[in-house]
Design an enzyme around this catalytic site. Structure first.
Site, PDB file in Angstrom:
ATOM      1  N   ASP A  43       0.899  -1.388  -0.007  1.00  0.00           N
ATOM      2  CA  ASP A  43       0.055   0.101  -0.117  1.00  0.00           C
ATOM      3  C   ASP A  43       0.699   1.267   0.056  1.00  0.00           C
ATOM      4  O   ASP A  43       2.117   1.152   0.183  1.00  0.00           O
ATOM      5  CB  ASP A  43      -1.000  -0.032   1.319  1.00  0.00           C
ATOM      6  CG  ASP A  43      -0.348  -0.331   2.527  1.00  0.00           C
ATOM      7  OD1 ASP A  43       1.089  -0.400   2.510  1.00  0.00           O
ATOM      8  OD2 ASP A  43      -1.048  -0.883   3.264  1.00  0.00           O
TER       9      ASP A  43
ATOM     10  N   ASN B 185      -7.159  -2.526  14.441  1.00  0.00           N
ATOM     11  CA  ASN B 185      -8.576  -3.010  14.021  1.00  0.00           C
ATOM     12  C   ASN B 185      -8.705  -4.104  13.014  1.00  0.00           C
ATOM     13  O   ASN B 185     -10.044  -4.093  12.463  1.00  0.00           O
ATOM     14  CB  ASN B 185      -9.081  -1.653  13.616  1.00  0.00           C
ATOM     15  CG  ASN B 185      -8.572  -1.020  11.962  1.00  0.00           C
ATOM     16  OD1 ASN B 185      -7.650  -1.863  11.443  1.00  0.00           O
ATOM     17  ND2 ASN B 185      -8.861  -0.094  11.553  1.00  0.00           N
TER      18      ASN B 185
ATOM     19  N   HIS C  44      -7.043  -4.389  10.018  1.00  0.00           N
ATOM     20  CA  HIS C  44      -7.000  -4.165   8.688  1.00  0.00           C
ATOM     21  C   HIS C  44      -5.715  -4.951   8.377  1.00  0.00           C
ATOM     22  O   HIS C  44      -4.515  -5.277   8.954  1.00  0.00           O
ATOM     23  CB  HIS C  44      -7.196  -2.881   8.317  1.00  0.00           C
ATOM     24  CG  HIS C  44      -5.675  -2.003   8.702  1.00  0.00           C
ATOM     25  ND1 HIS C  44      -5.956  -0.977   9.362  1.00  0.00           N
ATOM     26  CD2 HIS C  44      -4.506  -2.381   8.532  1.00  0.00           C
ATOM     27  CE1 HIS C  44      -4.568  -0.346   9.567  1.00  0.00           C
ATOM     28  NE2 HIS C  44      -3.647  -1.379   9.086  1.00  0.00           N
TER      29      HIS C  44
ATOM     30  N   GLU D 179      -9.617  -1.726   5.250  1.00  0.00           N
ATOM     31  CA  GLU D 179     -10.174  -1.458   6.516  1.00  0.00           C
ATOM     32  C   GLU D 179     -11.517  -1.912   6.797  1.00  0.00           C
ATOM     33  O   GLU D 179     -12.297  -2.598   5.842  1.00  0.00           O
ATOM     34  CB  GLU D 179     -10.393   0.158   6.428  1.00  0.00           C
ATOM     35  CG  GLU D 179      -9.161   1.228   6.603  1.00  0.00           C
ATOM     36  CD  GLU D 179      -8.672   1.358   7.675  1.00  0.00           C
ATOM     37  OE1 GLU D 179      -8.535   0.373   8.452  1.00  0.00           O
ATOM     38  OE2 GLU D 179      -8.367   2.417   8.069  1.00  0.00           O
TER      39      GLU D 179
HETATM   40  C1  GLP Z   1      -0.489   0.221   8.281  1.00  0.00           C
HETATM   41  C2  GLP Z   1       0.090  -0.528   7.102  1.00  0.00           C
HETATM   42  C3  GLP Z   1      -0.289  -2.082   7.280  1.00  0.00           C
HETATM   43  C4  GLP Z   1       0.365  -2.246   8.558  1.00  0.00           C
HETATM   44  C5  GLP Z   1      -0.278  -1.849   9.866  1.00  0.00           C
HETATM   45  C6  GLP Z   1       0.129  -2.351  11.169  1.00  0.00           C
HETATM   46  O1  GLP Z   1      -1.647   0.666   8.591  1.00  0.00           O
HETATM   47  N1  GLP Z   1      -0.687   0.067   6.150  1.00  0.00           N
HETATM   48  O2  GLP Z   1       0.109  -2.542   5.981  1.00  0.00           O
HETATM   49  O3  GLP Z   1       0.347  -3.787   8.682  1.00  0.00           O
HETATM   50  O4  GLP Z   1      -0.227  -0.171   9.567  1.00  0.00           O
HETATM   51  O5  GLP Z   1       1.191  -1.436  11.714  1.00  0.00           O
HETATM   52  P1  GLP Z   1       2.286  -1.604  12.743  1.00  0.00           P
HETATM   53  O6  GLP Z   1       2.887  -2.820  12.217  1.00  0.00           O
HETATM   54  O7  GLP Z   1       2.857  -0.564  13.112  1.00  0.00           O
HETATM   55  O8  GLP Z   1       1.400  -2.101  13.989  1.00  0.00           O
END
Ligand code: GLP
Length: 257
Positions: A67, A136, A138, A143
Site C-alpha cells: 500500500d 482494527n 486491517h 479497513e
Molecule cells: C499500516 C499499514 C499496514 C500495517 C499496519 C500495522 O496501516 N498499512 O500494512 O500492517 O499499519 O502497523 P504496525 O506494524 O505499525 O502495527
C-alpha cells in the site's frame, strides 16, 4: 492457519528471515509482497544484516508493496516508498527497477491501481506475501466495514488508522492523508504463500478474532482463514488471547491450527 509463537521479536524476525532466504535459494527470481509499519522493522534489520554478510541474495527478486498513502509523492519522507528505501531497499541488493510501490502522487488513482495489478500479473503473481496486522484488523489498507474490495484500489482510512500512522507525520494527525492505495482482498489472497507477523499485547484481541472468530469484513484479516497456506508469526504478548495452547518448544511455542 499455522500459528508460530516466539519468545521475542528477534527470534520471530530471524525465523521469518530464514524462510525468505530459503525461498530465495529455491527460486532466485522470487516475487515478494512487502508490508510497512513498525512490526517488520526487526525483520528488515535482520535481512539487512544477512545481506551485509552476503547471507541472502535478492539480486533476481521482485517486490510489490501492499500500500501507499494517496497524495504523497514518493520522495515525501512519510511515503511508504521512502520507508522501504530507508529500512530495506538501500540495505539489500534488490534491483530498484523490480521494486513496485504504488505511486501516491499519480493523477488518476484507478489507472495507477490497474497499472500495479498488470505489473503484478506480468511478474507471475506473489510467491511470498508478508503482512502486518492493524489493531482494527486491517491488512494492507483494507479497513473494516460492511464490504471489502477485491482488487487494488483507493480506500478511505479510518480515524483509528490515521491516528496509528500519525507518528510518521511527526505526530500531526492533520497531515495524515485521508486515503490510501492498497492491494485488495483478492490481490492478497492470490499470493501463493502468506506470512503474517503480529507482535505486542495491543494486537492480542485482534489476533484471536482473526484466527478463532468468524470470517467477516468487519475484521478483514479473518479472510486469511480462507487461504490454504498462511503462517501467523506471533510473540507471546500477541498470542496471549488465543484459546488453544500447547507447551513451548525450543524457544518457540506451537499451537494447533
Ligand atoms: C499500516 C499499514 C499496514 C500495517 C499496519 C500495522 O496501516 N498499512 O500494512 O500492517 O499499519 O502497523 P504496525 O506494524 O505499525 O502495527
Amino acid at each position: 492457519m499455522r500459528i508460530r509463537v516466539y519468545v521475542n521479536l528477534r527470534s520471530a524476525a530471524s525465523a521469518v528471515a530464514s524462510q525468505i532466504a530459503a525461498a530465495l535459494r529455491r527460486k532466485p527470481d522470487l516475487v515478494l509482497g512487502l508490508p510497512t509499519g513498525r512490526t517488520p522493522l526487526p525483520l528488515y534489520d535482520e535481512l539487512a544484516a544477512r545481506a551485509a554478510r552476503r547471507g541472502i541474495d535478492f539480486s533476481r527478486a521482485t517486490s510489490f508493496n501492499l500500500d501507499e498513502f494517496w497524495g504523497l509523492p514518493s520522495a515525501h519522507p512519510a511515503s511508504y516508498r521512502a520507508f522501504m528505501e530507508r529500512h530495506l531497499f538501500s540495505r539489500v541488493n534488490l534491483d530498484r527497477r523490480r521494486t513496485h510501490v504504488l505511486r501516491g502522487a499519480a493523477r488518476r488513482p484507478d489507472a495507477e491501481c490497474a497499472r500495479f495489478e498488470r505489473a503484478l500479473r506480468r511478474a507471475g503473481g506473489i510467491d511470498l506475501l508478508l503482512l502486518g496486522l492493524g489493531v482494527n484488523g486491517h491488512i494492507g489498507f483494507n479497513e473494516p466495514g460492511r464490504s471489502l474490495v477485491a482488487g487494488t484500489h483507493c480506500a478511505p482510512l479510518t480515524p483509528a488508522t490515521r491516528r496509528a500512522t500519525a507518528a510518521l507525520f511527526g505526530g500531526r494527525l492533520d497531515r495524515v492523508p485521508r486515503r490510501a492505495l492498497t492491494m485488495g482482498m483478492a490481490t492478497i489472497l492470490g499470493a501463493r504463500r502468506i506470512v503474517l507477523v503480529a507482535t505486542g499485547r495491543k494486537k492480542a484481541a485482534t489476533v484471536r478474532r482473526m484466527i478463532e472468530g468468524p470470517i467477516t469484513p468487519h475484521l478483514p484479516a479473518s479472510f486469511l482463514q480462507l487461504h490454504p497456506d498462511v503462517e501467523v508469526v506471533l510473540d507471546r504478548a500477541a498470542a496471549s488471547g488465543l484459546m488453544r495452547r500447547v507447551p513451548q518448544r525450543r524457544g518457540k511455542r506451537r499451537l494447533a491450527g
